[in-house]
Motif scaffolding. Structure first.
Motif, PDB file in Angstrom:
ATOM      1  N   GLU A 137      22.923 -17.636  56.336  1.00 34.12           N
ATOM      2  CA  GLU A 137      23.378 -18.693  55.424  1.00 34.12           C
ATOM      3  C   GLU A 137      24.781 -19.165  55.787  1.00 34.12           C
ATOM      4  N   ARG A 138      25.624 -18.228  56.191  1.00 38.77           N
ATOM      5  CA  ARG A 138      26.982 -18.588  56.591  1.00 38.77           C
ATOM      6  C   ARG A 138      26.947 -19.462  57.858  1.00 38.77           C
ATOM      7  N   GLN A 141      26.013 -23.015  57.049  1.00 39.73           N
ATOM      8  CA  GLN A 141      27.149 -23.752  56.474  1.00 39.73           C
ATOM      9  C   GLN A 141      28.155 -24.168  57.551  1.00 39.73           C
ATOM     10  N   LYS A 144      26.112 -26.933  60.103  1.00 41.24           N
ATOM     11  CA  LYS A 144      25.417 -28.147  59.647  1.00 41.24           C
ATOM     12  C   LYS A 144      26.297 -29.398  59.730  1.00 41.24           C
TER      13      LYS A 144
END
Length: 197
Positions: A137-138, A141, A144
């Motif tokens: 998930e990091r 972020q 993206k």
């Protein structure tokens, strides 16, 4: 380099330059000088490599170069405490992206290169458990922001693809990167170095 180009038939060379010092040699050999111009969006795709269009699988060093580019763009340096975790996640996903795209290449097929968006799409759907899911998930972020970036998320511009067998010498003028933001300078310089490697 001059000795090899002058004595070995069909030898080719790629170089980085500052200030066009190779200009006379490029002119004599009928080579090409590439300058990066902000208004001319000419992506140098880190995912591309020779014979990709034939469906040839990437080497381990090619995979490592892509992983290095992803981590550079994410701002994760080799001295980061969790570098190995991020690197392992990127490597797993990069291999899946390559497998998917290589299956679309081959004799009689139009060349298809993986791009940054392919990586993000695969990363978003890739199943990790525990701590790895948090790292995933990091990474999403951090990376993206480059989705649809004209320099970093596009296939290799045709100008960089060698169609003419007589072209023997390509030079990338890195001083032209001074017009770009530092993050983009770093990634484009890395991609030039990767192409030379």
């Amino acid at each position: 380099m001059k000795d090899i180009l002058g004595s070995v038939e069909h030898a080719t060379a790629i170089a980085m330059d500052f200030g066009e010092t190779y200009g006379p040699l490029v002119e004599v050999l009928g080579g090409r000088q590439f300058r990066f111009v902000p208004d001319e969006k000419k992506a140098l795709n880190i995912w591309s490599y020779p014979n990709l269009e034939k469906g040839i699988e990437p080497s381990e060093s090619q995979i490592a170069l892509v992983v290095g580019d992803l981590l550079l763009n994410a701002g994760i340096r080799s001295d980061h405490t969790d570098y190995s975790f991020y690197s392992a996640i990127c490597e797993d996903v990069v291999k899946v992206v390559y497998d998917n795209v290589i299956a679309q290449n081959g004799e009689g097929q139009e060349r298809r290169e993986p791009i940054h968006s392919d990586f993000l799409d695969q990363l978003e759907t890739y199943h990790f458990q525990g701590l790895a899911a948090e790292f995933k998930e990091r990474l999403i972020q951090l990376l993206k922001r480059y989705r649809h970036h004209p320099w970093l998320d596009a296939p290799t511009h045709p100008d960089y693809l060698k169609e003419d067998k007589d072209l023997r010498f390509d030079v990338f003028e890195l001083d032209s990167l001074e017009q770009f933001q530092p993050e983009l300078q770093a990634s484009l310089a890395y991609r030039v170095a990767a192409r030379i490697i």
